[in-house]
Design an enzyme around this catalytic site. Structure first.
Site, PDB file in Angstrom:
ATOM      1  N   ARG A  52       0.857  -1.203   0.000  1.00 17.48           N
ATOM      2  CA  ARG A  52       0.000   0.000   0.000  1.00 17.48           C
ATOM      3  C   ARG A  52       0.887   1.244   0.000  1.00 17.48           C
ATOM      4  O   ARG A  52       1.705   1.433   0.884  1.00 17.48           O
ATOM      5  CB  ARG A  52      -0.923   0.007   1.211  1.00 17.48           C
ATOM      6  CG  ARG A  52      -1.797   1.253   1.243  1.00 17.48           C
ATOM      7  CD  ARG A  52      -2.621   1.336   2.513  1.00 17.48           C
ATOM      8  NE  ARG A  52      -3.766   0.440   2.476  1.00 17.48           N
ATOM      9  CZ  ARG A  52      -4.508   0.155   3.549  1.00 17.48           C
ATOM     10  NH1 ARG A  52      -4.217   0.688   4.726  1.00 17.48           N
ATOM     11  NH2 ARG A  52      -5.544  -0.649   3.455  1.00 17.48           N
TER      12      ARG A  52
ATOM     13  N   ARG B 229      -4.710   3.959  17.172  1.00 12.84           N
ATOM     14  CA  ARG B 229      -5.520   3.342  16.101  1.00 12.84           C
ATOM     15  C   ARG B 229      -5.178   4.044  14.794  1.00 12.84           C
ATOM     16  O   ARG B 229      -4.418   5.010  14.773  1.00 12.84           O
ATOM     17  CB  ARG B 229      -7.005   3.548  16.452  1.00 12.84           C
ATOM     18  CG  ARG B 229      -7.984   2.526  15.870  1.00 12.84           C
ATOM     19  CD  ARG B 229      -7.772   1.151  16.391  1.00 12.84           C
ATOM     20  NE  ARG B 229      -8.869   0.229  16.078  1.00 12.84           N
ATOM     21  CZ  ARG B 229      -8.947  -0.514  14.977  1.00 12.84           C
ATOM     22  NH1 ARG B 229      -8.058  -0.426  14.014  1.00 12.84           N
ATOM     23  NH2 ARG B 229      -9.975  -1.357  14.813  1.00 12.84           N
ATOM     24  N   LYS B 230      -5.795   3.564  13.693  1.00 13.92           N
ATOM     25  CA  LYS B 230      -5.597   4.251  12.420  1.00 13.92           C
ATOM     26  C   LYS B 230      -6.140   5.679  12.488  1.00 13.92           C
ATOM     27  O   LYS B 230      -6.929   6.012  13.398  1.00 13.92           O
ATOM     28  CB  LYS B 230      -6.290   3.494  11.286  1.00 13.92           C
ATOM     29  CG  LYS B 230      -7.805   3.557  11.359  1.00 13.92           C
ATOM     30  CD  LYS B 230      -8.482   2.747  10.264  1.00 13.92           C
ATOM     31  CE  LYS B 230      -8.303   3.349   8.877  1.00 13.92           C
ATOM     32  NZ  LYS B 230      -9.263   2.732   7.904  1.00 13.92           N
TER      33      LYS B 230
ATOM     34  N   GLY C 160     -17.013  -5.506   1.794  1.00 17.19           N
ATOM     35  CA  GLY C 160     -17.071  -6.945   2.037  1.00 17.19           C
ATOM     36  C   GLY C 160     -17.321  -7.363   3.468  1.00 17.19           C
ATOM     37  O   GLY C 160     -17.589  -8.529   3.748  1.00 17.19           O
TER      38      GLY C 160
ATOM     39  N   CYS D 179     -14.603  -0.386   4.454  1.00 19.56           N
ATOM     40  CA  CYS D 179     -13.605   0.237   3.568  1.00 19.56           C
ATOM     41  C   CYS D 179     -14.246   0.766   2.286  1.00 19.56           C
ATOM     42  O   CYS D 179     -13.775   1.734   1.707  1.00 19.56           O
ATOM     43  CB  CYS D 179     -12.520  -0.769   3.209  1.00 19.56           C
ATOM     44  SG  CYS D 179     -11.740  -1.514   4.651  1.00 19.56           S
ATOM     45  N   GLY D 180     -15.319   0.126   1.844  1.00 18.80           N
ATOM     46  CA  GLY D 180     -16.015   0.567   0.626  1.00 18.80           C
ATOM     47  C   GLY D 180     -17.096   1.595   0.901  1.00 18.80           C
ATOM     48  O   GLY D 180     -17.855   1.950   0.000  1.00 18.80           O
TER      49      GLY D 180
HETATM   50 FE1  SRM Z   1      -9.788  -0.397   5.092  1.00 18.27          FE
HETATM   51  C1  SRM Z   1      -8.665  -2.701   7.258  1.00 18.27           C
HETATM   52  C2  SRM Z   1      -8.603  -2.186   2.553  1.00 18.27           C
HETATM   53  C3  SRM Z   1     -10.239   2.263   3.098  1.00 18.27           C
HETATM   54  C4  SRM Z   1     -11.838   1.002   7.468  1.00 18.27           C
HETATM   55  N1  SRM Z   1      -8.741  -2.125   4.947  1.00 18.27           N
HETATM   56  C5  SRM Z   1      -8.342  -2.913   5.979  1.00 18.27           C
HETATM   57  C6  SRM Z   1      -7.401  -4.010   5.525  1.00 18.27           C
HETATM   58  C7  SRM Z   1      -6.016  -3.498   5.716  1.00 18.27           C
HETATM   59  C8  SRM Z   1      -7.587  -5.305   6.325  1.00 18.27           C
HETATM   60  C9  SRM Z   1      -6.564  -6.348   5.948  1.00 18.27           C
HETATM   61  O1  SRM Z   1      -5.472  -6.368   6.520  1.00 18.27           O
HETATM   62  O2  SRM Z   1      -6.844  -7.144   5.061  1.00 18.27           O
HETATM   63  C10 SRM Z   1      -7.854  -4.111   4.064  1.00 18.27           C
HETATM   64  C11 SRM Z   1      -6.794  -4.556   3.075  1.00 18.27           C
HETATM   65  C12 SRM Z   1      -7.421  -5.441   2.012  1.00 18.27           C
HETATM   66  C13 SRM Z   1      -6.625  -5.482   0.749  1.00 18.27           C
HETATM   67  O3  SRM Z   1      -5.899  -6.479   0.510  1.00 18.27           O
HETATM   68  O4  SRM Z   1      -6.766  -4.553  -0.049  1.00 18.27           O
HETATM   69  C14 SRM Z   1      -8.420  -2.724   3.827  1.00 18.27           C
HETATM   70  N2  SRM Z   1      -9.373   0.004   3.227  1.00 18.27           N
HETATM   71  C15 SRM Z   1      -8.983  -0.902   2.295  1.00 18.27           C
HETATM   72  C16 SRM Z   1      -9.017  -0.306   0.890  1.00 18.27           C
HETATM   73  C17 SRM Z   1      -7.942  -0.867  -0.036  1.00 18.27           C
HETATM   74  C18 SRM Z   1     -10.409  -0.534   0.285  1.00 18.27           C
HETATM   75  C19 SRM Z   1     -10.489  -0.268  -1.206  1.00 18.27           C
HETATM   76  O5  SRM Z   1     -10.678  -1.245  -1.930  1.00 18.27           O
HETATM   77  O6  SRM Z   1     -10.304   0.878  -1.626  1.00 18.27           O
HETATM   78  C20 SRM Z   1      -8.879   1.185   1.243  1.00 18.27           C
HETATM   79  C21 SRM Z   1      -7.449   1.621   1.353  1.00 18.27           C
HETATM   80  C22 SRM Z   1      -7.317   3.089   1.637  1.00 18.27           C
HETATM   81  C23 SRM Z   1      -5.895   3.563   1.615  1.00 18.27           C
HETATM   82  O7  SRM Z   1      -5.411   3.826   0.505  1.00 18.27           O
HETATM   83  O8  SRM Z   1      -5.297   3.667   2.681  1.00 18.27           O
HETATM   84  C24 SRM Z   1      -9.534   1.196   2.628  1.00 18.27           C
HETATM   85  N3  SRM Z   1     -10.771   1.351   5.297  1.00 18.27           N
HETATM   86  C25 SRM Z   1     -10.934   2.267   4.295  1.00 18.27           C
HETATM   87  C26 SRM Z   1     -11.951   3.206   4.661  1.00 18.27           C
HETATM   88  C27 SRM Z   1     -12.512   4.305   3.769  1.00 18.27           C
HETATM   89  C28 SRM Z   1     -11.926   5.674   3.938  1.00 18.27           C
HETATM   90  O9  SRM Z   1     -10.873   5.853   4.541  1.00 18.27           O
HETATM   91  O10 SRM Z   1     -12.578   6.572   3.416  1.00 18.27           O
HETATM   92  C29 SRM Z   1     -12.405   2.835   5.923  1.00 18.27           C
HETATM   93  C30 SRM Z   1     -13.559   3.479   6.728  1.00 18.27           C
HETATM   94  C31 SRM Z   1     -13.206   4.851   7.208  1.00 18.27           C
HETATM   95  C32 SRM Z   1     -12.446   4.879   8.485  1.00 18.27           C
HETATM   96  O11 SRM Z   1     -11.407   4.227   8.603  1.00 18.27           O
HETATM   97  O12 SRM Z   1     -12.892   5.572   9.383  1.00 18.27           O
HETATM   98  C33 SRM Z   1     -11.655   1.664   6.304  1.00 18.27           C
HETATM   99  N4  SRM Z   1     -10.147  -0.780   7.087  1.00 18.27           N
HETATM  100  C34 SRM Z   1     -11.072  -0.131   7.863  1.00 18.27           C
HETATM  101  C35 SRM Z   1     -11.142  -0.771   9.139  1.00 18.27           C
HETATM  102  C36 SRM Z   1     -12.058  -0.366  10.326  1.00 18.27           C
HETATM  103  C37 SRM Z   1     -11.385   0.703  11.143  1.00 18.27           C
HETATM  104  C38 SRM Z   1     -11.910   0.818  12.542  1.00 18.27           C
HETATM  105  O13 SRM Z   1     -11.709   1.878  13.165  1.00 18.27           O
HETATM  106  O14 SRM Z   1     -12.460  -0.140  13.074  1.00 18.27           O
HETATM  107  C39 SRM Z   1     -10.226  -1.850   9.103  1.00 18.27           C
HETATM  108  C40 SRM Z   1      -9.927  -2.866  10.219  1.00 18.27           C
HETATM  109  C41 SRM Z   1      -9.112  -2.284  11.322  1.00 18.27           C
HETATM  110  O15 SRM Z   1      -8.454  -1.241  11.183  1.00 18.27           O
HETATM  111  O16 SRM Z   1      -9.120  -2.924  12.370  1.00 18.27           O
HETATM  112  C42 SRM Z   1      -9.633  -1.810   7.793  1.00 18.27           C
HETATM  113 FE1  SF4 Z   2     -13.737  -5.677   4.985  1.00 18.51          FE
HETATM  114 FE2  SF4 Z   2     -12.140  -3.688   4.243  1.00 18.51          FE
HETATM  115 FE3  SF4 Z   2     -11.534  -6.201   3.635  1.00 18.51          FE
HETATM  116 FE4  SF4 Z   2     -13.544  -4.951   2.389  1.00 18.51          FE
HETATM  117  S1  SF4 Z   2     -11.347  -4.460   2.264  1.00 18.51           S
HETATM  118  S2  SF4 Z   2     -13.593  -7.010   3.172  1.00 18.51           S
HETATM  119  S3  SF4 Z   2     -14.417  -3.778   4.097  1.00 18.51           S
HETATM  120  S4  SF4 Z   2     -11.627  -5.253   5.674  1.00 18.51           S
END
Ligand code: SRM
Ligand code: SF4
Length: 512
Positions: free
Chosen positions: A69, A183-184, A438, A443-444
């Site tokens: 990333r 946290r993030k 998903g 994230c979506g």
């Molecule tokens: Fe996300 C975790 C993908 C935007 C909320 N997110 C993850 C992980 C890293 C989990 C993992 O280790 O597998 C996912 C990686 C999957 C992969 O192989 O791609 C993942 N998040 C994504 C992406 C790639 C989705 C997409 O297809 O675009 C986005 C990457 C953004 C970037 O460039 O950094 C992505 N994630 C988001 C967003 C949307 C946003 O920022 O507008 C959110 C919700 C907004 C927020 O964070 O407030 C989001 N992701 C999470 C969370 C829940 C956070 C929480 O406070 O609980 C997790 C899980 C965690 O952090 O425990 C997570």
């Molecule tokens: Fe869940 Fe984020 Fe993985 Fe999508 S990319 S399945 S919302 S953790």
């Protein structure tokens, strides 16, 4: 009187324990060793967690094939950088691809650990970094994708976004000051009128606002989504000057969060929980203390007064004789060849610059009038069309089960085929923004969509099958508002007729 004493230490969660033992960033100095020894023998916490501090994500779904990333400040990539991405993933054949993310960013797939040292050297030569892009760090900082080219822009956000990133990451070299947040953390800086960054869903958002005729930003704080809770950001009651204050206020808020945010329950660690625990007034006072001076109260209104644009198609720039073209990238997925083509098109027709949007699409700016016609005959525009059908046009999807181990359902392919089938069967008068995610991590961003789908498991005929919860009512742009769940547990195999009916009843669609 503000209580400046730090709270007594509560019981640390397991993530806090491993961070206290060894900071995530420490693996930076071990990466050559890891690459030589091979991923199978790396200690589990280093492999599954600490590597994320460098943007390296072990994928349990595809062991040995890592996701990388990046950081893409303001969503801007050069043709040269895009060419580097293309050649990295090309090497991995079928396994190599990339995604444009919902934070205007790039993720590379299929990457082998043994190649990382060389990849990082390539990144350095073209000014790229993947540092601090995962786990308890500040994510990619978003900004208006039209920065500097939009005739109706209020503030050009490019330099500010870069400065905030440089402060947090020490110019991409890594910065231990901010690698152990509770946290993030998400930051967005909006410079236009249409809230292109979804300000409301960031832990800090700067939105343009005039105070006594002076241009600055109102500051919003605490927006976030998590599995248990989703909240829109609230006003901090602060107005800041762009060049003087944005970096320092970001630093101050991050410092308060780092030092006081909860490290006990990870479900209650995001900034909004701290704001609620302290009360907004005390939180604001602590930010002032770190900032070193009083915060100016917010301007009465901000300048977000447009509907959100999606930038797809051909548009005039503010610079006479120049145009930008927004291309639709289905579900944000790019092949190596797509990236080579985008890099070349940016170079040949523009000025070697490419932009990404939070809708997971690509914009090529700075195309001269005379270059438009040949640009529009490029074969890539057959795949990344300028005028997609209404459902496909606004489709956003997270990674889903193909690569993400949190996923409860497959997303990108399912989302695309459903949108395409219904685009073919219905006349839909306007675009309908459908977001797929998903799992409940969101994230979506289903909460910002007209129609949002969140993956879940459903019992059907005695079996557990893939399903979704249905969200509706998300509003973006001016007066953005989060949508909410309206129906739970719909089996995916029953989704098409339900969505068809919804589009007919609520969005004016008619059968073809
Ligand atoms: Fe996300 C975790 C993908 C935007 C909320 N997110 C993850 C992980 C890293 C989990 C993992 O280790 O597998 C996912 C990686 C999957 C992969 O192989 O791609 C993942 N998040 C994504 C992406 C790639 C989705 C997409 O297809 O675009 C986005 C990457 C953004 C970037 O460039 O950094 C992505 N994630 C988001 C967003 C949307 C946003 O920022 O507008 C959110 C919700 C907004 C927020 O964070 O407030 C989001 N992701 C999470 C969370 C829940 C956070 C929480 O406070 O609980 C997790 C899980 C965690 O952090 O425990 C997570
Ligand atoms: Fe869940 Fe984020 Fe993985 Fe999508 S990319 S399945 S919302 S953790």
């Amino acid at each position: 009187m503000v209580n400046t004493a730090k709270p007594a230490k509560a019981k640390l969660n397991k993530f806090e324990k491993f961070k206290a033992e060894k900071d995530g960033l420490a693996v930076k100095d071990e990466i050559e060793k890891f690459a030589q020894q091979g991923w199978e023998s790396i200690e589990k916490t280093d492999l599954e967690h600490r590597l994320k501090w460098l943007g390296i994500f072990y994928r349990p779904v595809t062991p040995g094939k890592f996701m990388l990333r990046m950081r893409t400040p303001n969503g801007i990539v050069t043709s040269e950088q895009m060419g580097v991405y293309a050649s990295i993933v090309q090497k991995y054949g079928e396994d190599g691809s990339a995604d444009i993310t919902t934070r205007q960013n790039i993720q590379l797939r299929g990457v082998r650990l043994e190649d990382i040292p060389d990849i990082f050297r390539q990144f350095e030569t073209v000014g790229l970094t993947s540092i601090q892009s995962g786990m308890d760090n500040v994510r990619n900082i978003t900004g208006s994708p039209m920065a500097g080219i939009d005739a109706d822009e209020i503030i050009d956000t490019r330099e500010l976004v870069q400065k905030v990133q440089d402060m947090i990451t020490n110019q991409g070299k890594g910065n231990y000051d901010f690698t152990n947040l509770p946290r993030k953390f998400n930051i967005a800086i909006e410079g236009g009128r249409d809230n292109s960054v979804h300000a409301e869903i960031n832990d800090i958002a700067f939105v343009p606002a005039y105070k006594e005729g002076v241009l600055g930003f109102n500051v919003l704080v605490g927006g976030f989504f998590s599995a248990k809770r989703a909240e829109a950001a609230i006003p901090l009651n602060a107005w800041v000057l762009p060049n003087e204050d944005v970096v320092e206020v970001s630093r101050a808020i991050l410092t308060v969060f780092r030092d006081r945010g909860s490290r006990a329950n990870r479900q209650k660690s995001r900034l909004m929980w701290l704001i609620e625990e302290l009360g907004l007034e005390q939180f604001r006072s602590l930010v002032e203390t770190e900032f070193g001076k009083p915060l100016t109260p917010a301007a009465e209104k901000d300048e977000l007064d447009w509907e959100k644009r999606d930038h797809l198609g051909v548009f005039k720039q503010k610079q006479p004789g120049l145009n930008y073209v927004g291309m639709h990238v289905p579900a944000g997925r790019l092949s190596a060849q797509d990236m080579f083509d985008i890099a070349r098109m940016g170079e040949v027709y523009g000025n070697g610059e490419i932009r990404l949007t939070v809708e997971q699409n690509v914009i090529i700016p700075h195309i001269r009038d005379a270059n438009l016609e040949p640009f529009l005959t490029e074969p890539l525009l057959q795949k990344f069309v300028l005028e997609p059908k209404p459902l496909e046009r606004s489709l956003v999807s997270c990674t889903g089960a193909q690569f993400c181990n949190f996923a409860l359902v497959e997303t990108k392919n399912r989302a695309l085929s459903l949108a395409r089938e219904l685009d073919a069967e219905l006349n839909i008068p306007d675009k309908v923004r459908i977001h797929w995610t998903g799992c409940p991590n969101s994230c979506g961003q289903p909460q910002v969509a007209d129609i949002g789908f969140m993956g879940t498991k459903v019992r059907k005929d005695g079996k557990t099958v893939e399903g979704v919860d249905l969200f509706m009512g998300g509003k973006v742009g001016k007066e953005a508002k989060l949508g909410d769940v309206v129906q739970k547990g719909i089996a995916c195999e029953e989704l098409k007729p339900l969505l068809k009916e919804l589009l007919i009843k609520e969005f004016g669609a008619t059968p073809k």
